[in-house]
Design a protein around this motif. Structure first.
Motif, short mmCIF file in Angstrom:
data_model
loop_
_atom_site.label_atom_id
_atom_site.label_comp_id
_atom_site.label_asym_id
_atom_site.label_seq_id
_atom_site.Cartn_x
_atom_site.Cartn_y
_atom_site.Cartn_z
N GLU A 1 -0.18 4.26 -2.77
CA GLU A 1 -1.16 5.17 -2.17
C GLU A 1 -1.34 6.47 -2.94
O GLU A 1 -2.34 7.16 -2.76
CB GLU A 1 -0.78 5.46 -0.72
N TYR B 1 -8.53 0.65 0.59
CA TYR B 1 -7.79 1.72 -0.10
C TYR B 1 -8.24 1.88 -1.55
O TYR B 1 -7.78 2.79 -2.25
CB TYR B 1 -6.29 1.42 -0.07
N ILE C 1 0.84 -1.21 0.00
CA ILE C 1 0.00 0.00 0.00
C ILE C 1 0.87 1.25 0.00
O ILE C 1 0.55 2.25 -0.67
CB ILE C 1 -0.95 0.01 1.22
#
Length: 276
Positions: A232, A251, A228
């Motif tokens: 991101e 996410y 992640i």
């Protein structure tokens, strides 16, 4: 003695070769120990992480990854961040042991400003491995990596990335075909690189590349913190995973609870039908 591998003084063509070949060349540079403690500082990049791992095994030395600082108190002390970046681990190095350190941000290492160090010279490396190929000691593919077809994931607008959910190398090759249909770059989580299904240049995450595409499609990627961290900044994250509890769904802007292997093949079939 402190040995430094300075990536700024290495011919970029080195990165087109097999990390194992480079590690063995590096081994010849540092295997003659003259003091009780040798510290080998290596840049923390995908290529050099693989080099350092091989070197650590060959020399039977402890390897500390992702160090951000090295300084001297009574003994040498190394510091590295935790996965979430909120805390740091301190390593007090045994003065009677040698170590290999993978360093992030070599310019900020205090010890290099205070003590003498030796910058290792690799000028003869490319000539040596080329001679090995010409002499028939190695095949070209065993030394020089085939980079054809690999897009730069750091600059890609669309990335199709595969993780543990990809069942086999045939499915990963199907993912490559799908990515080609959309002019997308291929990304991968660390296990795919470790399996040899993806090149280290394709690895996404904390130990690979940080990417910022317009669309990041994650096939069979659970969404570990390390991964992640690398995605991101993507504008849109589309997650496809059979496990509804996979962290990556927290996410993602879009998601599908589905078998990523089936999705890949079905998309390829639909594209082929449209062409026909």
């Amino acid at each position: 003695m402190i040995y430094l591998v300075d990536k700024n003084k290495i011919d970029p063509r080195v990165y087109e070769t097999n990390p194992k070949a480079f590690a063995l060349f590096l081994l010849e540079k540092v295997k003659e120990k003259t003091v009780s403690q040798d510290i080998i500082l290596i840049p923390s990049t995908p290529f050099f992480r693989e080099v350092a791992s091989i070197l650590a095994v060959k020399m039977n030395l402890p390897l500390i990854s992702d160090c951000t600082e090295l300084w001297r108190e009574n003994n040498l002390v190394a510091k590295k961040p935790s996965v979430d970046g909120k805390n740091f681990a301190r390593y007090d190095l045994d003065p009677d042991k040698s170590y290999i350190l993978l360093v992030k941000g070599m310019d900020g290492v205090q010890i290099l400003k205070e003590e003498a160090f030796l910058v290792l010279d690799f000028d003869g490396y490319l000539e040596e491995v080329s001679n090995m190929v010409e002499a028939g000691s190695y095949k070209v593919g065993e030394i020089f990596k085939d980079k054809s077809g690999i897009k730069d994931i750091k600059e890609a607008e669309i990335i199709f990335s595969g993780g543990r959910g990809i069942m086999n190398i045939e499915s990963f090759e199907a993912l490559r075909k799908l990515a080609e249909k959309y002019d997308a770059a291929v990304g991968a989580s660390r296990p795919m690189v470790d399996q040899g299904w993806a090149a280290w240049e394709e690895q996404v995450g904390q130990t690979g590349s940080f990417v910022h595409p317009k669309v990041y499609v994650a096939f069979g990627i659970s969404g570990a913190v390390q991964h992640i961290t690398g995605i991101e900044k993507s504008r849109n994250i589309i997650a496809i995973n059979l496990n509804k509890e996979s962290p990556i769904f927290r996410y993602s802007s879009h998601g599908a609870y589905a078998d990523d292997n089936s999705i890949i093949r079905n998309m390829l079939n639909l594209i082929d039908k449209e062409k026909n």
